[in-house]
Motif scaffolding. Sequence first.
Motif, PDB file in Angstrom:
ATOM      1  N   ARG A  37      41.199  42.027  37.637  1.00 23.33           N
ATOM      2  CA  ARG A  37      41.533  43.442  37.763  1.00 23.33           C
ATOM      3  C   ARG A  37      41.810  44.034  36.384  1.00 23.33           C
ATOM      4  N   THR A  38      41.901  45.358  36.334  1.00 23.99           N
ATOM      5  CA  THR A  38      42.216  46.046  35.089  1.00 23.99           C
ATOM      6  C   THR A  38      43.559  46.742  35.199  1.00 23.99           C
ATOM      7  N   GLY A  39      44.110  47.098  34.040  1.00 25.50           N
ATOM      8  CA  GLY A  39      45.330  47.883  34.016  1.00 25.50           C
ATOM      9  C   GLY A  39      45.048  49.335  34.339  1.00 25.50           C
ATOM     10  N   TYR A  44      42.069  47.374  29.494  1.00 21.24           N
ATOM     11  CA  TYR A  44      42.453  45.973  29.419  1.00 21.24           C
ATOM     12  C   TYR A  44      42.401  45.359  30.815  1.00 21.24           C
ATOM     13  N   GLY A  45      41.975  44.093  30.862  1.00 23.50           N
ATOM     14  CA  GLY A  45      41.913  43.403  32.143  1.00 23.50           C
ATOM     15  C   GLY A  45      42.319  41.948  32.010  1.00 23.50           C
ATOM     16  N   ASN A  46      42.530  41.334  33.152  1.00 23.15           N
ATOM     17  CA  ASN A  46      42.866  39.913  33.227  1.00 23.15           C
ATOM     18  C   ASN A  46      41.560  39.150  33.442  1.00 23.15           C
ATOM     19  N   VAL A  47      41.102  38.483  32.383  1.00 26.18           N
ATOM     20  CA  VAL A  47      39.855  37.727  32.436  1.00 26.18           C
ATOM     21  C   VAL A  47      40.174  36.264  32.150  1.00 26.18           C
ATOM     22  N   GLY A  48      40.047  35.454  33.171  1.00 27.70           N
ATOM     23  CA  GLY A  48      40.298  34.033  32.978  1.00 27.70           C
ATOM     24  C   GLY A  48      41.717  33.708  32.587  1.00 27.70           C
ATOM     25  N   VAL A  52      42.353  40.857  28.108  1.00 26.70           N
ATOM     26  CA  VAL A  52      41.169  41.073  27.275  1.00 26.70           C
ATOM     27  C   VAL A  52      40.899  42.564  27.165  1.00 26.70           C
ATOM     28  N   ARG A  53      40.576  42.991  25.954  1.00 28.85           N
ATOM     29  CA  ARG A  53      40.106  44.375  25.735  1.00 28.85           C
ATOM     30  C   ARG A  53      38.675  44.436  26.241  1.00 28.85           C
ATOM     31  N   LEU A  54      38.438  45.218  27.296  1.00 29.71           N
ATOM     32  CA  LEU A  54      37.168  45.150  28.006  1.00 29.71           C
ATOM     33  C   LEU A  54      36.026  45.822  27.252  1.00 29.71           C
ATOM     34  N   GLY A 481      39.688  38.715  17.733  1.00 30.50           N
ATOM     35  CA  GLY A 481      41.123  38.888  17.611  1.00 30.50           C
ATOM     36  C   GLY A 481      41.833  38.516  18.888  1.00 30.50           C
ATOM     37  N   GLU A 482      43.092  38.922  18.978  1.00 28.00           N
ATOM     38  CA  GLU A 482      43.948  38.506  20.093  1.00 28.00           C
ATOM     39  C   GLU A 482      43.367  38.886  21.447  1.00 28.00           C
ATOM     40  N   TYR A 483      42.866  40.118  21.555  1.00 26.90           N
ATOM     41  CA  TYR A 483      42.380  40.593  22.843  1.00 26.90           C
ATOM     42  C   TYR A 483      40.861  40.746  22.873  1.00 26.90           C
ATOM     43  N   LEU A 484      40.172  40.323  21.818  1.00 30.33           N
ATOM     44  CA  LEU A 484      38.774  40.691  21.671  1.00 30.33           C
ATOM     45  C   LEU A 484      37.894  39.974  22.690  1.00 30.33           C
ATOM     46  N   ASN A 485      36.978  40.747  23.290  1.00 27.53           N
ATOM     47  CA  ASN A 485      36.074  40.214  24.283  1.00 27.53           C
ATOM     48  C   ASN A 485      34.679  39.999  23.717  1.00 27.53           C
TER      49      ASN A 485
END
Length: 512
Positions: A37-39, A44-48, A52-54, A481-485
């Motif tokens: 899902r996304t915020g 941003y979403g929960n990936v695995g 993650v920045r989508l 980076g930290e959130y990079l997809n």
Amino acid sequence: MSELSERFETHESGEKQIAEKIRCDACPVMCYIAEGRTGACDRYGNVGGRIVRLDPLTILDHMAETGGAVVPFVAEGEDWNGELVNPGRRFVTAIGAGTTYPDYKPAPFIVSQEVEGVDLVTVVTEGIFSYCGVKVKIDTDRHLGPETATVRVQGEAVGHVTTGEYGSQMLSLGGVHHLTGGSKAEGRATCDALLNLCNRKPVELAIEGGATVVVEAGKPPVIDGKLEQRMRVGCGSATIGMFATQWRGLVDEVVVVDDHITGVVSEHQAGKVLDWQDTGIRIVGRRSTPGRYFKVSEPGLGWGGTTISDPLSILGEWNAKKGARPGLSMLMVSTTGEQFAYYELDGDLKPIQKPFPERLAKSVRLIEENCEPALCTVLFVGGAGGSLRAGVTENPVNLTRSVHRLQTYVTVGGAPVYVWPGGGITLMVDVTRVPDNAFGYVPTPALVAPIEFTMRRDTYVQLGGHEKEIRSIADIVAHGGEYLNARHVLGAPSRNPWPPLAQLWRHEGAPR
């Protein structure tokens, strides 16, 4: 349960985390996001099991011949061979980079690279702008509404009409009072309108006491359902000055109808220089200077931005003692050349409309040719405040001073900005120069805009920047980076130079 509440949940800091959900700290909403899902922001979403920045990080390639299309650079899961194509012309934008929230964090990317012998640092972040809005310039002589009239979207106030400029109507939309100072519905409507305008999508605006306008950056406006074609060539007086020579010897009188300044060639200084003969014409309006009349009509959607559909309504009685005579010819035309008519005086000195003569058609076409196409311009305006500046340096005021001393160059998604004088970093950028879909939002509500600060590396160190966080562009492309997809490369618009001040930065005598 609403679709929005089903998609995300928010909690106070320190509350127990909900099972199987991860808290995102990229903005003050602090969503808990379930797998897949996304915020609330859709960014941003929960990936695995990780946030993650989508949207992909966007890197501009100033040598790419892509016509502005985005092409994959390194997709998630693919290996990178360590090679960069023309690395000296790559620019890591803040699009897809992530934010500095909470404020103590350094910017997501602090990039180092050498360009034309200059060691540069670019600090990259997506800023959360509660203090932002757009200025809309609508090129048309149509009257949209009175100054200070409220502009509404979906019934909610989102801004107002401001002072008109030469050939354009101006709107001021957004701002912190509409975003956060009114009702929740007003804030949502304002945020939604700003987001769509900045991302170059059409928005329908209703102006109190005026017109309904569909605005889309880079496109002509649609006013009360009618697509505008052109803006005026100038006021009536300016039109007379530009084209008087075109009419000399072809017609006895020319009246250019305009809401602001209606021009009369026989009285105008341009006509006098050409030895134009008096015609005894009388204009119903307030005479300013010879051949220039104010307030011939109220503003509207008719001839020359007036309310009139019959141009003869602005004429009084003709004066035979001052040159009026039977057979005297007259051209009446609007400031866009869209409306025009030809008349001759009868035996009672009354103007009678006649078939339009071919000899005057060229001059009307010339007016049309000199009109710019009708266009909507959207300028994003925002104040770069605390978290933005803290992400660059531990002493934020140093960044402000550096920007105003021209040590630091500011861009939005790689596009050049205008920085307003005075306190703070208040910037303005043409959204058509920013890559597609560069703007986002958070439901506080606020807009999210990419912003980059570029300077010499030694300047960055002197500012008290986060020196330990500096990374090479090759490292960022390779590892993210930290959130990079994912990373994408984009052919930069040719009118966005990079870096625009490289020649200046090369010299020791650069402004400090």
